[in-house]
Design a protein around this motif. Structure first.
Motif, PDB file in Angstrom:
ATOM      1  N   ALA A 175       0.834  -1.206   0.000  1.00 36.61           N
ATOM      2  CA  ALA A 175       0.000   0.000   0.000  1.00 36.61           C
ATOM      3  C   ALA A 175       0.866   1.252   0.000  1.00 36.61           C
ATOM      4  O   ALA A 175       0.617   2.212  -0.732  1.00 36.61           O
ATOM      5  CB  ALA A 175      -0.946  -0.011   1.194  1.00 36.61           C
ATOM      6  N   GLU A 176       1.928   1.217   0.799  1.00 39.48           N
ATOM      7  CA  GLU A 176       2.830   2.379   0.833  1.00 39.48           C
ATOM      8  C   GLU A 176       3.475   2.600  -0.527  1.00 39.48           C
ATOM      9  O   GLU A 176       3.600   3.728  -1.013  1.00 39.48           O
ATOM     10  CB  GLU A 176       3.930   2.176   1.885  1.00 39.48           C
ATOM     11  CG  GLU A 176       3.476   2.490   3.290  1.00 39.48           C
ATOM     12  CD  GLU A 176       4.568   2.179   4.323  1.00 39.48           C
ATOM     13  OE1 GLU A 176       5.751   2.026   3.918  1.00 39.48           O
ATOM     14  OE2 GLU A 176       4.219   2.097   5.517  1.00 39.48           O
ATOM     15  N   ARG A 177       3.868   1.496  -1.117  1.00 37.19           N
ATOM     16  CA  ARG A 177       4.492   1.577  -2.438  1.00 37.19           C
ATOM     17  C   ARG A 177       3.516   2.171  -3.460  1.00 37.19           C
ATOM     18  O   ARG A 177       3.874   3.014  -4.277  1.00 37.19           O
ATOM     19  CB  ARG A 177       4.901   0.165  -2.853  1.00 37.19           C
ATOM     20  CG  ARG A 177       5.748   0.081  -4.082  1.00 37.19           C
ATOM     21  CD  ARG A 177       5.981  -1.396  -4.418  1.00 37.19           C
ATOM     22  NE  ARG A 177       6.645  -1.529  -5.695  1.00 37.19           N
ATOM     23  CZ  ARG A 177       7.961  -1.586  -5.843  1.00 37.19           C
ATOM     24  NH1 ARG A 177       8.736  -1.525  -4.780  1.00 37.19           N
ATOM     25  NH2 ARG A 177       8.485  -1.686  -7.043  1.00 37.19           N
ATOM     26  N   ALA A 178       2.267   1.729  -3.367  1.00 32.02           N
ATOM     27  CA  ALA A 178       1.246   2.240  -4.285  1.00 32.02           C
ATOM     28  C   ALA A 178       1.036   3.742  -4.078  1.00 32.02           C
ATOM     29  O   ALA A 178       0.927   4.502  -5.049  1.00 32.02           O
ATOM     30  CB  ALA A 178      -0.064   1.481  -4.077  1.00 32.02           C
ATOM     31  N   HIS A 179       0.997   4.156  -2.825  1.00 33.87           N
ATOM     32  CA  HIS A 179       0.853   5.594  -2.551  1.00 33.87           C
ATOM     33  C   HIS A 179       2.015   6.381  -3.156  1.00 33.87           C
ATOM     34  O   HIS A 179       1.825   7.479  -3.703  1.00 33.87           O
ATOM     35  CB  HIS A 179       0.773   5.838  -1.037  1.00 33.87           C
ATOM     36  CG  HIS A 179      -0.608   5.684  -0.463  1.00 33.87           C
ATOM     37  ND1 HIS A 179      -1.634   6.561  -0.761  1.00 33.87           N
ATOM     38  CD2 HIS A 179      -1.141   4.751   0.360  1.00 33.87           C
ATOM     39  CE1 HIS A 179      -2.738   6.180  -0.128  1.00 33.87           C
ATOM     40  NE2 HIS A 179      -2.469   5.066   0.557  1.00 33.87           N
ATOM     41  N   ALA A 180       3.207   5.808  -3.075  1.00 30.01           N
ATOM     42  CA  ALA A 180       4.382   6.508  -3.607  1.00 30.01           C
ATOM     43  C   ALA A 180       4.301   6.664  -5.124  1.00 30.01           C
ATOM     44  O   ALA A 180       4.604   7.729  -5.675  1.00 30.01           O
ATOM     45  CB  ALA A 180       5.656   5.753  -3.214  1.00 30.01           C
ATOM     46  N   ILE A 181       3.865   5.581  -5.792  1.00 26.76           N
ATOM     47  CA  ILE A 181       3.744   5.645  -7.262  1.00 26.76           C
ATOM     48  C   ILE A 181       2.664   6.653  -7.658  1.00 26.76           C
ATOM     49  O   ILE A 181       2.831   7.440  -8.594  1.00 26.76           O
ATOM     50  CB  ILE A 181       3.410   4.249  -7.823  1.00 26.76           C
ATOM     51  CG1 ILE A 181       4.598   3.307  -7.643  1.00 26.76           C
ATOM     52  CG2 ILE A 181       2.991   4.337  -9.286  1.00 26.76           C
ATOM     53  CD1 ILE A 181       5.684   3.428  -8.686  1.00 26.76           C
ATOM     54  N   ARG A 182       1.553   6.621  -6.942  1.00 25.87           N
ATOM     55  CA  ARG A 182       0.474   7.605  -7.187  1.00 25.87           C
ATOM     56  C   ARG A 182       1.012   9.016  -7.115  1.00 25.87           C
ATOM     57  O   ARG A 182       0.765   9.847  -7.984  1.00 25.87           O
ATOM     58  CB  ARG A 182      -0.567   7.482  -6.061  1.00 25.87           C
ATOM     59  CG  ARG A 182      -1.806   6.718  -6.354  1.00 25.87           C
ATOM     60  CD  ARG A 182      -2.863   7.093  -5.316  1.00 25.87           C
ATOM     61  NE  ARG A 182      -3.693   8.161  -5.833  1.00 25.87           N
ATOM     62  CZ  ARG A 182      -3.692   9.379  -5.381  1.00 25.87           C
ATOM     63  NH1 ARG A 182      -2.918   9.724  -4.378  1.00 25.87           N
ATOM     64  NH2 ARG A 182      -4.485  10.277  -5.915  1.00 25.87           N
ATOM     65  N   ALA A 183       1.769   9.268  -6.044  1.00 23.03           N
ATOM     66  CA  ALA A 183       2.287  10.620  -5.822  1.00 23.03           C
ATOM     67  C   ALA A 183       3.234  11.006  -6.955  1.00 23.03           C
ATOM     68  O   ALA A 183       3.212  12.132  -7.453  1.00 23.03           O
ATOM     69  CB  ALA A 183       3.013  10.682  -4.473  1.00 23.03           C
ATOM     70  N   ARG A 184       4.039  10.039  -7.392  1.00 24.75           N
ATOM     71  CA  ARG A 184       4.994  10.329  -8.459  1.00 24.75           C
ATOM     72  C   ARG A 184       4.267  10.657  -9.764  1.00 24.75           C
ATOM     73  O   ARG A 184       4.610  11.614 -10.464  1.00 24.75           O
ATOM     74  CB  ARG A 184       5.922   9.132  -8.662  1.00 24.75           C
ATOM     75  CG  ARG A 184       7.006   9.405  -9.681  1.00 24.75           C
ATOM     76  CD  ARG A 184       7.861   8.186  -9.933  1.00 24.75           C
ATOM     77  NE  ARG A 184       8.585   7.763  -8.751  1.00 24.75           N
ATOM     78  CZ  ARG A 184       9.255   6.605  -8.681  1.00 24.75           C
ATOM     79  NH1 ARG A 184       9.257   5.772  -9.723  1.00 24.75           N
ATOM     80  NH2 ARG A 184       9.900   6.275  -7.599  1.00 24.75           N
ATOM     81  N   ILE A 185       3.240   9.862 -10.082  1.00 22.34           N
ATOM     82  CA  ILE A 185       2.482  10.119 -11.315  1.00 22.34           C
ATOM     83  C   ILE A 185       1.839  11.505 -11.247  1.00 22.34           C
ATOM     84  O   ILE A 185       1.840  12.262 -12.213  1.00 22.34           O
ATOM     85  CB  ILE A 185       1.419   9.015 -11.525  1.00 22.34           C
ATOM     86  CG1 ILE A 185       2.098   7.692 -11.854  1.00 22.34           C
ATOM     87  CG2 ILE A 185       0.447   9.398 -12.651  1.00 22.34           C
ATOM     88  CD1 ILE A 185       1.152   6.507 -11.952  1.00 22.34           C
ATOM     89  N   HIS A 186       1.335  11.833 -10.087  1.00 20.86           N
ATOM     90  CA  HIS A 186       0.674  13.130  -9.954  1.00 20.86           C
ATOM     91  C   HIS A 186       1.672  14.268 -10.087  1.00 20.86           C
ATOM     92  O   HIS A 186       1.419  15.268 -10.762  1.00 20.86           O
ATOM     93  CB  HIS A 186      -0.060  13.212  -8.612  1.00 20.86           C
ATOM     94  CG  HIS A 186      -1.069  14.328  -8.569  1.00 20.86           C
ATOM     95  ND1 HIS A 186      -0.956  15.397  -7.727  1.00 20.86           N
ATOM     96  CD2 HIS A 186      -2.179  14.554  -9.321  1.00 20.86           C
ATOM     97  CE1 HIS A 186      -1.976  16.234  -7.945  1.00 20.86           C
ATOM     98  NE2 HIS A 186      -2.729  15.736  -8.912  1.00 20.86           N
TER      99      HIS A 186
END
Length: 432
Positions: free
Chosen positions: A115-126
């Motif tokens: 989940a943390e990893r997913a949040h990080a990727i989301r933030a990067r895409i944004h």
DNA sequence: TCTGGGGTCCTAGGACCC
DNA sequence: TCTGGGGTCCTAGGACCC
């Protein structure tokens, strides 16, 4: 474990990247001819605008509610999609690009907190691309879709799902009791693979929620409905039935179809349109390295407007599988001339390429030589490159002869494919 | 005036064969 | 009145997805 990542209101989000003033406002992106809504911002959804709703039904909101309606720019969306997908691929070792705005990612062997990893990727895409996304994580595709649905709703509608699942929802990390609770508050129609028809039948049978569906016996579901729904049930139960497809499989058919901005009544205009569709379709065909065995052409009146209805289609077999624009135009226009009847306001037409096969298997180069022996394969490839570089219609196929010559060709073609000659003059299959 | 443009898979039923 | 059984291939149409 699998992740499903998708861009929120993707086309609208792409537009907002380049026009930040659209943030916070109701925005829709319209289809071809500005006919209907194909992407809506949350604010536009709140105004009650539905997916695929005709523009004229909500146009008044532009004055009354500050709605912004934009014509679609698919080149831009494709480019934004490529960038988003490259970053999304960082989630795990495998990726299936499922549509322009979503992908599945294989998380097999990925260590640490998913989940943390997913949040990080989301933030990067944004941060890097400007597109807001949501991510669902679960052991099967159907559950990952559901997790993604929960992530989206939890963010958008307070109270729909527990707020902790907003943006990223990891079903695989929850105790089964908590998963059950989430399934129990999810409408059965929100399950991936359950559409309006099956949804209604399920509700009639007392199956109202995703949890109800997950608790059914797969064998009974197969008997009463289909193997497709059976797979959905098993996937909800956590058993993977739908594989990740990393290599994009070649299309089995290719279609180019359009609604007309205003009704078309005359054959010459229709022939022009169908030639253009055939040209686009042949380009797509060559891009994936395939040959077509048959060409379907169709036209019909509007199903929404009063007046006489008319709809016909015809499948034209090609003597040999080909990717040659001229031959595909020839087949499509000839088919059109055979089915065309004057006196109708035609609203839509299209060309589909069927029976596709790999060009290397069939040695289609043979067919890319015309009677004079010139190599048309090289010609096609040059034409594609010119059009890619300078824009769609830079180089176009010229006329392929008079109507009489085409009809002549049609009859020769019919004789060569005896299985169709008997049907040739019969009423072709109507497609509403 | 005005209602998207693509795709996929599955199933039923007919034609045909032995 | 009775009227094979099994297999394959093809097509049309249904249902779904984004």
């Amino acid at each position: 474990m699998l992740a499903l990542l998708d861009g929120n209101n993707f086309y609208v989000s792409c537009e907002r990247v380049f026009r930040p003033s659209l943030q916070g406002r109701p925005v829709v992106v319209l289809s071809n001819n500005d006919g209907c809504a194909i992407s809506r911002s949350n604010e536009a959804k709140a105004l009650g605008i539905k997916m695929a709703q005709p523009h004229h039904e909500f146009r008044h909101l532009e004055d009354r509610a500050g709605l912004v309606s934009l014509s679609a720019n698919f080149t831009l969306y494709g480019d934004m999609s490529d960038r988003m997908m490259s970053l999304a691929a960082g989630l795990g070792p495998g990726q299936e690009i499922y549509s322009i705005d979503e992908c599945f990612v294989d998380l097999h062997g990925v260590r640490g907190n998913l989940a943390e990893r997913a949040h990080a990727i989301r933030a990067r895409i944004h941060r890097w691309i400007g597109i807001p996304t949501c991510i669902g994580i679960a052991p099967t595709k159907t559950l990952a879709k559901l997790a993604n649905h929960i992530a989206k709703c939890a963010e958008r509608k307070a109270g729909s799902y527990p707020a902790q699942h907003a943006q990223v929802c990891h079903l695989g990390a929850l105790p089964q009791a908590d998963v059950d609770l989430l399934l129990a508050i999810t409408d059965v129609g929100d399950v991936w693979g359950v559409g309006p028809r099956i949804g209604a039948q399920l509700r009639d049978a007392g199956v109202a929620t995703a949890q109800d569906l997950a608790r059914l016996d797969p064998a009974s579901v197969r008997r009463r409905w289909s193997v497709v729904l059976e797979r959905t049930v098993r996937e909800l139960q956590g058993m993977p039935c739908i594989d990740l497809e990393e290599a994009p499989t070649p299309k089995r058919e290719i279609a180019v179809t359009r609604s007309f901005g205003r009704p078309v009544r005359e054959l010459p205009q229709l022939l022009q349109a169908v030639s253009d569709f055939a040209t686009r379709a042949a380009e797509k065909l060559r891009r994936q390295g395939s040959l077509a065995g048959r060409v379907l052409v169709f036209a019909h009146t509007s199903p929404f407007r009063p007046g006489p209805r008319w709809a016909k289609s015809l499948v034209v077999p090609l003597r040999r599988p080909t990717a040659d624009t001229a031959k595909i135009i020839q087949a499509a226009t000839m088919g059109l001339e055979l089915i065309f009847e004057p006196g109708y306001n035609l609203a839509k037409a299209g060309v589909m390429l069927l029976d596709l096969c790999d060009s290397s298997i069939l040695q289609g180069e043979l067919d890319l030589e015309d009677e004079s022996g010139r190599n048309r394969g090289q010609l096609m490839s040059v034409v594609d490159k010119l059009n890619a570089r300078w824009g769609k219609a830079t180089v176009k196929q010229g006329s392929v002869g008079t109507a009489a010559a085409r009809r002549d060709w049609a009859m020769r073609q019919a004789r060569r494919t005896p299985q169709y000659t008997t049907d040739w003059r019969q009423v072709p299959v109507a497609r509403a």
